[in-house]
Design a protein around this motif. Sequence first.
Motif, PDB file in Angstrom:
ATOM      1  N   GLU A 286      39.372  42.938  48.531  1.00 55.30           N
ATOM      2  CA  GLU A 286      38.159  42.411  47.926  1.00 55.30           C
ATOM      3  C   GLU A 286      38.489  41.603  46.673  1.00 55.30           C
ATOM      4  O   GLU A 286      39.372  41.981  45.894  1.00 55.30           O
ATOM      5  N   ILE A 287      37.771  40.498  46.497  1.00 57.44           N
ATOM      6  CA  ILE A 287      37.875  39.724  45.259  1.00 57.44           C
ATOM      7  C   ILE A 287      36.896  40.320  44.256  1.00 57.44           C
ATOM      8  O   ILE A 287      35.700  40.400  44.527  1.00 57.44           O
ATOM      9  N   LEU A 288      37.399  40.731  43.121  1.00 53.96           N
ATOM     10  CA  LEU A 288      36.564  41.361  42.109  1.00 53.96           C
ATOM     11  C   LEU A 288      35.764  40.300  41.357  1.00 53.96           C
ATOM     12  O   LEU A 288      36.341  39.355  40.819  1.00 53.96           O
ATOM     13  N   PRO A 289      34.439  40.409  41.326  1.00 45.13           N
ATOM     14  CA  PRO A 289      33.634  39.423  40.588  1.00 45.13           C
ATOM     15  C   PRO A 289      33.976  39.424  39.100  1.00 45.13           C
ATOM     16  O   PRO A 289      34.357  40.465  38.552  1.00 45.13           O
ATOM     17  N   PRO A 290      33.849  38.285  38.432  1.00 40.44           N
ATOM     18  CA  PRO A 290      34.123  38.213  36.993  1.00 40.44           C
ATOM     19  C   PRO A 290      33.259  39.197  36.209  1.00 40.44           C
ATOM     20  O   PRO A 290      32.078  39.369  36.499  1.00 40.44           O
ATOM     21  N   GLY A 291      33.880  39.855  35.240  1.00 42.70           N
ATOM     22  CA  GLY A 291      33.136  40.773  34.395  1.00 42.70           C
ATOM     23  C   GLY A 291      33.019  42.178  34.936  1.00 42.70           C
ATOM     24  O   GLY A 291      32.521  43.072  34.243  1.00 42.70           O
ATOM     25  N   ARG A 292      33.462  42.390  36.177  1.00 46.32           N
ATOM     26  CA  ARG A 292      33.376  43.737  36.736  1.00 46.32           C
ATOM     27  C   ARG A 292      34.731  44.422  36.632  1.00 46.32           C
ATOM     28  O   ARG A 292      35.762  43.840  36.981  1.00 46.32           O
ATOM     29  N   THR A 293      34.725  45.650  36.163  1.00 43.15           N
ATOM     30  CA  THR A 293      35.959  46.414  36.000  1.00 43.15           C
ATOM     31  C   THR A 293      36.309  47.128  37.292  1.00 43.15           C
ATOM     32  O   THR A 293      35.436  47.727  37.937  1.00 43.15           O
ATOM     33  N   ALA A 294      37.576  47.086  37.674  1.00 41.80           N
ATOM     34  CA  ALA A 294      38.019  47.754  38.886  1.00 41.80           C
ATOM     35  C   ALA A 294      37.999  49.264  38.701  1.00 41.80           C
ATOM     36  O   ALA A 294      38.347  49.765  37.628  1.00 41.80           O
ATOM     37  N   PRO A 295      37.615  50.017  39.743  1.00 42.32           N
ATOM     38  CA  PRO A 295      37.681  51.480  39.663  1.00 42.32           C
ATOM     39  C   PRO A 295      39.111  51.939  39.415  1.00 42.32           C
ATOM     40  O   PRO A 295      40.078  51.245  39.757  1.00 42.32           O
ATOM     41  N   ALA A 296      39.248  53.122  38.848  1.00 43.04           N
ATOM     42  CA  ALA A 296      40.577  53.614  38.479  1.00 43.04           C
ATOM     43  C   ALA A 296      41.445  53.959  39.678  1.00 43.04           C
ATOM     44  O   ALA A 296      42.681  53.999  39.562  1.00 43.04           O
ATOM     45  N   ASP A 297      40.823  54.216  40.829  1.00 39.74           N
ATOM     46  CA  ASP A 297      41.583  54.701  41.977  1.00 39.74           C
ATOM     47  C   ASP A 297      41.977  53.606  42.963  1.00 39.74           C
ATOM     48  O   ASP A 297      42.360  53.885  44.092  1.00 39.74           O
ATOM     49  N   VAL A 298      41.882  52.322  42.568  1.00 37.46           N
ATOM     50  CA  VAL A 298      42.257  51.234  43.463  1.00 37.46           C
ATOM     51  C   VAL A 298      43.427  50.453  42.883  1.00 37.46           C
ATOM     52  O   VAL A 298      43.714  50.530  41.681  1.00 37.46           O
ATOM     53  N   ASN A 299      44.104  49.702  43.739  1.00 42.16           N
ATOM     54  CA  ASN A 299      45.155  48.789  43.295  1.00 42.16           C
ATOM     55  C   ASN A 299      44.532  47.482  42.832  1.00 42.16           C
ATOM     56  O   ASN A 299      43.565  46.991  43.433  1.00 42.16           O
ATOM     57  N   VAL A 300      45.077  46.915  41.783  1.00 44.32           N
ATOM     58  CA  VAL A 300      44.596  45.653  41.234  1.00 44.32           C
ATOM     59  C   VAL A 300      45.724  44.630  41.299  1.00 44.32           C
ATOM     60  O   VAL A 300      46.824  44.880  40.793  1.00 44.32           O
TER      61      VAL A 300
END
Length: 369
Positions: A286-300
Amino acid sequence: MPEVKVSNLSKQFGSNSVLRDVTFTIAEGEFFTLLGPSGCGKSTTLACIAGLERPTGGSITIGESTFADEGRFVPPEGRNLGMVFQSYALWPHMTVAQNLAMPLKIRKIDKRRQGPLIHDALDKVGLAELKERYPHQLSGGQQQRVALARALVYSPSVLLLDEPLSNLDAQLREQARAWLKRLQEELGITTVYVTHDQVEALALSDRIAVMSRGEMVQIGTPKEIYATPATAEVAAFVGRSNFLEGRMASDAEVLLDCNGQTLRVQPGGVAVGQRVSVAIRPERLEILPPGRTAPADVNVLEADVLTSSYIGSRYEYDLRLGDQAVQVESSRPGLNGRVTLVVEPDACLLYPTVGVLSPDAEALITVTG
């Protein structure tokens, strides 16, 4: 409709072994697909079931009848199986009705019964009003239906289909696929289908057998084949998969070659230090929308947009992920500069690899955002 059992089937042409220990069972009324690239042995397997090829070894049983075994081989005319070929194989000098009458004549069906049987078979495929036309007066889709009606006219115990939709254009093929699935379910006939088209296989099948180099690689439902491919080869062939090369840093972490980042994965019993390919289905990235923080349990994963293309229903972006080329599909327009990709650990499928890739090797990865 009878069960089909194929056990330890092998076939050789001279010194070339095209089938090796092929084994599977098809339940009554099941739509079972043999899927694989050209030359994998799927059509040869179908030909052995039909009696068009004599196996070198193994056995084929349909219902209570054994058609091939050691010292026994029943020819096609003794098997009561219906078959539709890729080319349809309609006689051009015969009308539709005459094409359907031919297998009835071969089976010595009483002439008084032939007319009703022909009408019923054509009615099943929606072509009863075209019985006096010749093949050249029909569209490709209509010819395909006539070939199917001819295979059904004598009430075969099993229906064999060898890439019957491959000669149709894309739109007609999609329509024919939906129609064929409905017809098979209505008739409840046991069906063996051969194709190299993975979309076709996923859409039509109750179960799929993926073949490669004359062997069965995986047998399962469409969901099982797609979500949990047994090998990297299956993951690459069925649907689109994304491959990242690396080495196991722990039992649940992969050190990626492309950017030196550690990717968290589900433990898969792969030894620390083992080289692996990580396969990720496009929709699991998934492409993370600008301004949204990724959950702690996913790879970034950070990547840079290189180019973009609008292709109607979506946008395609070429990205750079470390030193690896990345292709992204997204519904969001106007992406540029740096973007963030996120992926859950359970979306990363591990496959041990042998050897080391060239440092400048590029793998294409497709993601959906």
